[in-house]
Scaffold this motif. Structure first.
Motif, mmCIF file in Angstrom:
data_model
loop_
_atom_site.group_PDB
_atom_site.id
_atom_site.type_symbol
_atom_site.label_atom_id
_atom_site.label_comp_id
_atom_site.label_asym_id
_atom_site.label_seq_id
_atom_site.Cartn_x
_atom_site.Cartn_y
_atom_site.Cartn_z
ATOM 1 N N ASP A 35 0.823 -1.225 0.000
ATOM 2 C CA ASP A 35 0.000 0.000 0.000
ATOM 3 C C ASP A 35 0.856 1.273 0.000
ATOM 4 O O ASP A 35 0.353 2.365 -0.281
ATOM 5 C CB ASP A 35 -0.906 0.033 1.243
ATOM 6 C CG ASP A 35 -1.934 -1.093 1.205
ATOM 7 O OD1 ASP A 35 -2.281 -1.521 0.085
ATOM 8 O OD2 ASP A 35 -2.365 -1.535 2.282
ATOM 9 N N LEU A 36 2.146 1.102 0.341
ATOM 10 C CA LEU A 36 3.004 2.282 0.512
ATOM 11 C C LEU A 36 3.934 2.531 -0.679
ATOM 12 O O LEU A 36 4.496 3.611 -0.826
ATOM 13 C CB LEU A 36 3.824 2.140 1.802
ATOM 14 C CG LEU A 36 2.970 1.998 3.084
ATOM 15 C CD1 LEU A 36 3.864 1.673 4.270
ATOM 16 C CD2 LEU A 36 2.188 3.283 3.349
ATOM 17 N N CYS A 37 4.135 1.512 -1.519
ATOM 18 C CA CYS A 37 4.924 1.678 -2.747
ATOM 19 C C CYS A 37 4.347 0.770 -3.822
ATOM 20 O O CYS A 37 3.341 0.086 -3.595
ATOM 21 C CB CYS A 37 6.404 1.391 -2.492
ATOM 22 S SG CYS A 37 6.762 -0.358 -2.155
ATOM 23 N N ASP A 38 4.977 0.726 -4.973
ATOM 24 C CA ASP A 38 4.415 -0.029 -6.115
ATOM 25 C C ASP A 38 4.831 -1.496 -6.136
ATOM 26 O O ASP A 38 4.474 -2.225 -7.056
ATOM 27 C CB ASP A 38 4.856 0.633 -7.434
ATOM 28 C CG ASP A 38 4.263 2.031 -7.578
ATOM 29 O OD1 ASP A 38 3.164 2.237 -7.020
ATOM 30 O OD2 ASP A 38 4.888 2.891 -8.220
ATOM 31 N N THR A 39 5.567 -1.925 -5.153
ATOM 32 C CA THR A 39 6.065 -3.305 -5.157
ATOM 33 C C THR A 39 4.915 -4.300 -4.981
ATOM 34 O O THR A 39 3.973 -4.047 -4.223
ATOM 35 C CB THR A 39 7.094 -3.510 -4.023
ATOM 36 O OG1 THR A 39 7.966 -2.390 -3.991
ATOM 37 C CG2 THR A 39 7.888 -4.784 -4.225
ATOM 38 N N ALA A 40 5.014 -5.450 -5.685
ATOM 39 C CA ALA A 40 4.011 -6.517 -5.575
ATOM 40 C C ALA A 40 4.721 -7.858 -5.410
ATOM 41 O O ALA A 40 5.856 -8.033 -5.867
ATOM 42 C CB ALA A 40 3.118 -6.526 -6.803
ATOM 43 N N PHE A 41 4.043 -8.800 -4.781
ATOM 44 C CA PHE A 41 4.652 -10.088 -4.454
ATOM 45 C C PHE A 41 3.696 -11.238 -4.778
ATOM 46 O O PHE A 41 2.476 -11.080 -4.762
ATOM 47 C CB PHE A 41 5.025 -10.131 -2.965
ATOM 48 C CG PHE A 41 5.971 -9.023 -2.577
ATOM 49 C CD1 PHE A 41 7.334 -9.201 -2.664
ATOM 50 C CD2 PHE A 41 5.463 -7.802 -2.139
ATOM 51 C CE1 PHE A 41 8.206 -8.165 -2.313
ATOM 52 C CE2 PHE A 41 6.317 -6.775 -1.788
ATOM 53 C CZ PHE A 41 7.694 -6.950 -1.878
ATOM 54 N N SER A 42 4.291 -12.400 -4.998
ATOM 55 C CA SER A 42 3.479 -13.589 -5.297
ATOM 56 C C SER A 42 2.978 -14.257 -4.019
ATOM 57 O O SER A 42 2.020 -15.019 -4.043
ATOM 58 C CB SER A 42 4.291 -14.596 -6.124
ATOM 59 O OG SER A 42 5.465 -14.965 -5.417
ATOM 60 N N GLN A 43 3.648 -13.959 -2.885
ATOM 61 C CA GLN A 43 3.261 -14.580 -1.619
ATOM 62 C C GLN A 43 3.000 -13.524 -0.538
ATOM 63 O O GLN A 43 3.695 -12.502 -0.488
ATOM 64 C CB GLN A 43 4.362 -15.530 -1.133
ATOM 65 C CG GLN A 43 4.606 -16.704 -2.068
ATOM 66 C CD GLN A 43 5.703 -17.615 -1.561
ATOM 67 O OE1 GLN A 43 5.780 -17.885 -0.361
ATOM 68 N NE2 GLN A 43 6.546 -18.079 -2.466
ATOM 69 N N LYS A 44 2.071 -13.806 0.327
ATOM 70 C CA LYS A 44 1.715 -12.898 1.408
ATOM 71 C C LYS A 44 2.883 -12.722 2.378
ATOM 72 O O LYS A 44 3.127 -11.628 2.908
ATOM 73 C CB LYS A 44 0.483 -13.429 2.145
ATOM 74 C CG LYS A 44 -0.196 -12.407 3.034
ATOM 75 C CD LYS A 44 -1.485 -12.970 3.627
ATOM 76 C CE LYS A 44 -2.220 -11.923 4.453
ATOM 77 N NZ LYS A 44 -3.504 -12.450 4.993
ATOM 78 N N SER A 45 3.619 -13.809 2.637
ATOM 79 C CA SER A 45 4.747 -13.757 3.580
ATOM 80 C C SER A 45 5.834 -12.805 3.070
ATOM 81 O O SER A 45 6.488 -12.114 3.857
ATOM 82 C CB SER A 45 5.317 -15.157 3.802
ATOM 83 O OG SER A 45 5.719 -15.728 2.562
#
Length: 430
Positions: A405-415
């Motif tokens: 929510d604070l930058c544009d980074t995205a991940f495949s896993q919640k951890s």
């Protein structure tokens, strides 16, 4: 002539009944004396009237002289045919003066009226049960005697009631004569169809007085009430388990016997319950009829959709009384409580590991067997858990559903997102 004048000179001294003919009076007296002079020469049945014996004899010969002109139904007695004809005409001449209910025969109206008065004049001598109808008492009595006179010709099943045998026979023939006019569903019993139709119209006339729950069937309300009272009258005679429903006890007993009568035709898997087999079949067909209206998720079970909907609403109705944790499912709360008690009922028989959930033990066992049943279709990778395969598939698709929510980074896993968030919280302490 007395039938015209209404005169009834033959009075019973034992009750208030009176009759215009001596022969009628004589027959009536047999109800008091229990006398049954007309004996069947093929079985032990006996009757107070010759006409009744005559009708009974037809049950041996199979003779049904009264034929319906509109369908194939045939009957032993003319009154039975007359009643049957009303199913074609829809005629219900006997009206209840307390509600709008109407019935084709007077006896049904008489039985119905008892629902208004609550009268139950037929008392069981062996327990406190009481009934509005003599026939119900007679059927109840068989629960004490264990008598099941109606035997299936195709298997060992036996029943205390004739209609129980009739319904059972449908399990052999697969016949489902009651068709829903709103969809393609068909049912073996009329009552099943009636309840099914309520699912279409959303009618739930049976309301719980202790909460807002409402149900389409009285029996389901009765079962629901046990969740308030905690009543579990059906006890296992092998262990201490107790259940609110007889059916649950029946299925539980199979865990002791190991019986799994419902077999999958496509693989060797077998189940103790038919509903489990039905759910399993969807893993072969891929069918997911329960669609979420708020996202693309679809489920094979209605209960799974219900649980999923809580991810949209954020609803967590099950609260821990030790800490502030709350859960969308009761089973999640039960497992959470074990973190407080330290209870781990599922033990590995190959090492000292113990687990809160049976599913966790099952996954752990794969570390001993090396089993990896979940195979990737795009490469040779295989995994012991379905969730691991799902995560792996994102390396092929490039999907990264967890966004910061604070930058544009995205991940495949919640951890991974959780670890990433530490960067922000360290830079900007909360």
């Amino acid at each position: 002539m007395m039938s015209h004048t209404g005169e009834k000179p033959f009075q019973c001294e034992l009750c208030n009944a009176a009759f215009p003919c001596k022969s009628d009076f004589r027959r009536h007296m047999m109800t008091h004396t229990g006398e049954k002079p007309f004996q069947c020469n093929l079985c032990n049945a006996a009757f107070s009237q010759k006409a009744h014996l005559k009708c009974h004899m037809m049950t041996h010969t199979g003779e049904k002289p009264f034929q319906c002109d509109l369908c194939d139904a045939a009957f032993l007695r003319k009154p039975s045919l007359k009643r049957h004809m009303m199913t074609h005409t829809g005629e219900k001449p006997f009206q209840c003066d307390l509600c709008n209910a109407a019935f084709p025969v007077m006896s049904e109206l008489r039985r119905h009226k008892v629902t208004h008065t609550g009268e139950k004049p037929f008392q069981c001598d062996l327990c406190n049960a009481a009934f509005s109808q003599k026939s119900d008492l007679r059927r109840h009595f068989m629960t004490h005697t264990g008598e099941k006179p109606f035997q299936c010709d195709l298997c060992d099943a036996a029943f205390s009631q004739k209609n129980g045998l009739r319904h059972h026979m449908i399990t052999h023939t697969g016949e489902k004569p009651f068709q829903c006019e709103l969809c393609n569903s068909a049912f073996s019993k009329k009552c099943y169809l009636k309840h099914h139709v309520m699912a279409h119209i959303g009618e739930k006339p049976f309301q719980c007085e202790l909460c807002n729950s409402a149900f389409s069937q009285k029996s389901v309300l009765k079962r629901h009430m046990m969740t308030h009272t905690g009543e579990k009258p059906f006890q296992c005679d092998v262990c201490n388990a107790a259940f609110s429903q007889k059916g649950y006890l029946k299925y539980h007993k199979m865990t002791h016997t190991g019986e799994k009568p419902f077999q999958c035709d496509l693989c060797s898997t077998a189940f103790s319950q038919e509903c489990d087999l039905k759910r399993h079949m969807m893993t072969h067909t891929g069918e997911k009829p329960f669609q979420c209206e708020q996202c693309v998720a679809a489920f094979s079970l209605k209960s799974h959709l219900k649980r999923h909907m809580m991810t949209h609403t954020g609803e967590k109705p099950f609260n821990c009384n030790v800490c502030n944790a709350a859960f969308p499912r009761k089973s999640d709360l039960i497992h959470h409580m074990m973190t407080h008690t330290g209870e781990k009922p599922f033990n590995c028989n190959l090492c000292n590991a113990a687990f809160i959930r049976k599913s966790d033990l099952r996954q752990h066992m794969m570390t001993h067997t090396g089993e990896k049943p979940f195979q990737c279709d795009l490469c040779d990778a295989a995994f012991p858990q379905k969730g691991n395969l799902r995560k792996h598939m994102m390396t092929h698709t490039g999907e990264k559903p967890f966004h910061c929510d604070l930058c544009d980074t995205a991940f495949s896993q919640k951890s991974s997102l959780k670890r990433h968030m530490i960067i922000h919280t360290r830079e900007k302490p909360l």
